[in-house]
Design a protein around this motif. Structure first.
Motif, PDB file in Angstrom:
ATOM      1  N   PHE A 177       0.826  -1.204   0.000  1.00  0.00           N
ATOM      2  CA  PHE A 177       0.000   0.000   0.000  1.00  0.00           C
ATOM      3  C   PHE A 177       0.863   1.258   0.000  1.00  0.00           C
ATOM      4  O   PHE A 177       0.620   2.196  -0.764  1.00  0.00           O
ATOM      5  N   LEU A 178       1.874   1.274   0.832  1.00  0.00           N
ATOM      6  CA  LEU A 178       2.671   2.488   1.025  1.00  0.00           C
ATOM      7  C   LEU A 178       3.461   2.887  -0.222  1.00  0.00           C
ATOM      8  O   LEU A 178       3.586   4.081  -0.514  1.00  0.00           O
ATOM      9  N   VAL A 179       3.993   1.922  -0.952  1.00  0.00           N
ATOM     10  CA  VAL A 179       4.792   2.245  -2.144  1.00  0.00           C
ATOM     11  C   VAL A 179       3.921   2.766  -3.290  1.00  0.00           C
ATOM     12  O   VAL A 179       4.221   3.824  -3.847  1.00  0.00           O
ATOM     13  N   PRO A 180       2.815   2.097  -3.659  1.00  0.00           N
ATOM     14  CA  PRO A 180       1.997   2.634  -4.744  1.00  0.00           C
ATOM     15  C   PRO A 180       1.393   4.015  -4.448  1.00  0.00           C
ATOM     16  O   PRO A 180       1.144   4.793  -5.347  1.00  0.00           O
ATOM     17  N   TRP A 181       1.158   4.290  -3.190  1.00  0.00           N
ATOM     18  CA  TRP A 181       0.618   5.594  -2.810  1.00  0.00           C
ATOM     19  C   TRP A 181       1.737   6.597  -2.555  1.00  0.00           C
ATOM     20  O   TRP A 181       1.484   7.723  -2.164  1.00  0.00           O
ATOM     21  N   ARG A 182       2.971   6.168  -2.750  1.00  0.00           N
ATOM     22  CA  ARG A 182       4.173   7.003  -2.644  1.00  0.00           C
ATOM     23  C   ARG A 182       4.361   7.635  -1.264  1.00  0.00           C
ATOM     24  O   ARG A 182       4.873   8.742  -1.137  1.00  0.00           O
ATOM     25  N   PHE A 183       3.947   6.889  -0.243  1.00  0.00           N
ATOM     26  CA  PHE A 183       4.198   7.334   1.124  1.00  0.00           C
ATOM     27  C   PHE A 183       5.627   7.010   1.547  1.00  0.00           C
ATOM     28  O   PHE A 183       6.162   7.640   2.447  1.00  0.00           O
ATOM     29  N   ILE A 187      -5.256   1.365  -6.792  1.00  0.00           N
ATOM     30  CA  ILE A 187      -6.347   0.452  -6.415  1.00  0.00           C
ATOM     31  C   ILE A 187      -5.764  -0.840  -5.860  1.00  0.00           C
ATOM     32  O   ILE A 187      -6.223  -1.350  -4.835  1.00  0.00           O
ATOM     33  N   ILE A 188      -4.746  -1.364  -6.525  1.00  0.00           N
ATOM     34  CA  ILE A 188      -4.065  -2.561  -6.017  1.00  0.00           C
ATOM     35  C   ILE A 188      -3.481  -2.271  -4.633  1.00  0.00           C
ATOM     36  O   ILE A 188      -3.536  -3.111  -3.726  1.00  0.00           O
ATOM     37  N   GLY A 189      -2.929  -1.079  -4.442  1.00  0.00           N
ATOM     38  CA  GLY A 189      -2.401  -0.690  -3.139  1.00  0.00           C
ATOM     39  C   GLY A 189      -3.459  -0.719  -2.048  1.00  0.00           C
ATOM     40  O   GLY A 189      -3.201  -1.155  -0.925  1.00  0.00           O
ATOM     41  N   ILE A 229      -6.059  -2.638  -2.043  1.00  0.00           N
ATOM     42  CA  ILE A 229      -6.324  -4.057  -1.769  1.00  0.00           C
ATOM     43  C   ILE A 229      -5.235  -4.640  -0.869  1.00  0.00           C
ATOM     44  O   ILE A 229      -5.522  -5.405   0.049  1.00  0.00           O
ATOM     45  N   TRP A 230      -3.965  -4.249  -1.102  1.00  0.00           N
ATOM     46  CA  TRP A 230      -2.876  -4.691  -0.212  1.00  0.00           C
ATOM     47  C   TRP A 230      -3.154  -4.218   1.220  1.00  0.00           C
ATOM     48  O   TRP A 230      -2.921  -4.948   2.185  1.00  0.00           O
ATOM     49  N   LEU A 231      -3.642  -2.992   1.364  1.00  0.00           N
ATOM     50  CA  LEU A 231      -3.984  -2.474   2.695  1.00  0.00           C
ATOM     51  C   LEU A 231      -5.095  -3.302   3.323  1.00  0.00           C
ATOM     52  O   LEU A 231      -5.023  -3.650   4.515  1.00  0.00           O
ATOM     53  N   LEU A 232      -6.109  -3.643   2.552  1.00  0.00           N
ATOM     54  CA  LEU A 232      -7.202  -4.462   3.078  1.00  0.00           C
ATOM     55  C   LEU A 232      -6.709  -5.851   3.486  1.00  0.00           C
ATOM     56  O   LEU A 232      -7.155  -6.399   4.506  1.00  0.00           O
ATOM     57  N   ILE A 233      -5.785  -6.396   2.721  1.00  0.00           N
ATOM     58  CA  ILE A 233      -5.208  -7.698   3.096  1.00  0.00           C
ATOM     59  C   ILE A 233      -4.423  -7.564   4.394  1.00  0.00           C
ATOM     60  O   ILE A 233      -4.489  -8.439   5.268  1.00  0.00           O
ATOM     61  N   ALA A 234      -3.683  -6.478   4.547  1.00  0.00           N
ATOM     62  CA  ALA A 234      -2.946  -6.242   5.801  1.00  0.00           C
ATOM     63  C   ALA A 234      -3.911  -6.189   6.977  1.00  0.00           C
ATOM     64  O   ALA A 234      -3.680  -6.829   8.008  1.00  0.00           O
ATOM     65  N   LEU A 235      -4.991  -5.441   6.829  1.00  0.00           N
ATOM     66  CA  LEU A 235      -5.988  -5.352   7.901  1.00  0.00           C
ATOM     67  C   LEU A 235      -6.624  -6.703   8.170  1.00  0.00           C
ATOM     68  O   LEU A 235      -6.897  -7.049   9.329  1.00  0.00           O
ATOM     69  N   ALA A 236      -6.846  -7.478   7.117  1.00  0.00           N
ATOM     70  CA  ALA A 236      -7.408  -8.818   7.288  1.00  0.00           C
ATOM     71  C   ALA A 236      -6.451  -9.718   8.066  1.00  0.00           C
ATOM     72  O   ALA A 236      -6.890 -10.523   8.896  1.00  0.00           O
ATOM     73  N   TYR A 237      -5.152  -9.566   7.842  1.00  0.00           N
ATOM     74  CA  TYR A 237      -4.183 -10.347   8.618  1.00  0.00           C
ATOM     75  C   TYR A 237      -4.121  -9.872  10.072  1.00  0.00           C
ATOM     76  O   TYR A 237      -3.939 -10.682  10.981  1.00  0.00           O
ATOM     77  N   PHE A 238      -4.268  -8.585  10.303  1.00  0.00           N
ATOM     78  CA  PHE A 238      -4.324  -8.106  11.692  1.00  0.00           C
ATOM     79  C   PHE A 238      -5.513  -8.752  12.408  1.00  0.00           C
ATOM     80  O   PHE A 238      -5.394  -9.216  13.538  1.00  0.00           O
ATOM     81  N   TYR A 239      -6.653  -8.787  11.722  1.00  0.00           N
ATOM     82  CA  TYR A 239      -7.840  -9.416  12.306  1.00  0.00           C
ATOM     83  C   TYR A 239      -7.615 -10.920  12.492  1.00  0.00           C
ATOM     84  O   TYR A 239      -8.000 -11.483  13.515  1.00  0.00           O
ATOM     85  N   ALA A 240      -6.963 -11.556  11.524  1.00  0.00           N
ATOM     86  CA  ALA A 240      -6.666 -12.990  11.650  1.00  0.00           C
ATOM     87  C   ALA A 240      -5.791 -13.248  12.878  1.00  0.00           C
ATOM     88  O   ALA A 240      -6.015 -14.212  13.618  1.00  0.00           O
ATOM     89  N   ILE A 290      -6.028 -15.251  -0.868  1.00  0.00           N
ATOM     90  CA  ILE A 290      -6.078 -13.938  -1.523  1.00  0.00           C
ATOM     91  C   ILE A 290      -4.687 -13.309  -1.535  1.00  0.00           C
ATOM     92  O   ILE A 290      -4.231 -12.773  -2.548  1.00  0.00           O
ATOM     93  N   SER A 291      -3.990 -13.392  -0.410  1.00  0.00           N
ATOM     94  CA  SER A 291      -2.634 -12.864  -0.318  1.00  0.00           C
ATOM     95  C   SER A 291      -1.712 -13.541  -1.324  1.00  0.00           C
ATOM     96  O   SER A 291      -0.906 -12.882  -1.991  1.00  0.00           O
ATOM     97  N   LEU A 292      -1.835 -14.851  -1.449  1.00  0.00           N
ATOM     98  CA  LEU A 292      -0.997 -15.601  -2.386  1.00  0.00           C
ATOM     99  C   LEU A 292      -1.235 -15.134  -3.828  1.00  0.00           C
ATOM    100  O   LEU A 292      -0.282 -14.935  -4.585  1.00  0.00           O
ATOM    101  N   ILE A 293      -2.482 -14.916  -4.181  1.00  0.00           N
ATOM    102  CA  ILE A 293      -2.806 -14.436  -5.534  1.00  0.00           C
ATOM    103  C   ILE A 293      -2.145 -13.088  -5.789  1.00  0.00           C
ATOM    104  O   ILE A 293      -1.533 -12.866  -6.842  1.00  0.00           O
ATOM    105  N   PHE A 294      -2.229 -12.176  -4.815  1.00  0.00           N
ATOM    106  CA  PHE A 294      -1.632 -10.856  -4.999  1.00  0.00           C
ATOM    107  C   PHE A 294      -0.111 -10.915  -4.981  1.00  0.00           C
ATOM    108  O   PHE A 294       0.545 -10.154  -5.688  1.00  0.00           O
ATOM    109  N   CYS A 295       0.450 -11.814  -4.186  1.00  0.00           N
ATOM    110  CA  CYS A 295       1.908 -11.974  -4.192  1.00  0.00           C
ATOM    111  C   CYS A 295       2.393 -12.500  -5.538  1.00  0.00           C
ATOM    112  O   CYS A 295       3.422 -12.061  -6.044  1.00  0.00           O
TER     113      CYS A 295
END
Length: 124
Positions: free
Chosen positions: A20-26, A52-54, A56-67, A88-93
């Protein structure tokens, strides 16, 4: 064992934040430069597409925090939820190869853990 897995899932979520951070240039990093392509540069999705992909990466990160949280809380559904997030993470990786090759190995390890748990029930 569950505490260690919870911490690992939180850490895996933190690793996903880079997507998320790299595509949004943070952040800028030599290891993960800003680019708008997927699948080893074969598909260019442009600035908006990579943002947009970034997200989704953020949402996956939040999903792992919840996991990590539900694993720690020992809910009944933690392992099935974590499996879905991991797939889902594997597909994006895979789409982000070569930058995310380590994530592929981690996700495969989590899927193997799921398989072993279903056959030997050592995390239930």
């Amino acid at each position: 064992m569950r505490l260690a897995l919870s911490i690992f899932l939180f850490a895996h979520g933190i690793a996903h934040l880079v997507g998320f951070l790299v595509p949004w240039r943070f952040v800028k990093t030599e290891d993960m430069p800003y680019k708008t392509t997927l699948l080893m540069g074969k598909i260019d999705i442009g600035d908006i597409g990579i943002r947009i992909i970034g997200i989704i990466w953020l949402l996956i990160a939040l999903a792992y925090f919840y996991a990590g949280w539900i694993t720690f809380q020992q809910t009944d559904y933690w392992i099935n939820y974590t499996l879905v997030v991991t797939i889902i993470s594997l597909i994006f990786c895979i789409a982000a190869i070569p930058d995310s090759h380590i994530g592929i190995y981690i996700n495969i390890a989590l899927i193997v853990l799921y398989y072993l748990n279903n056959h030997y029930s050592w995390l239930n």
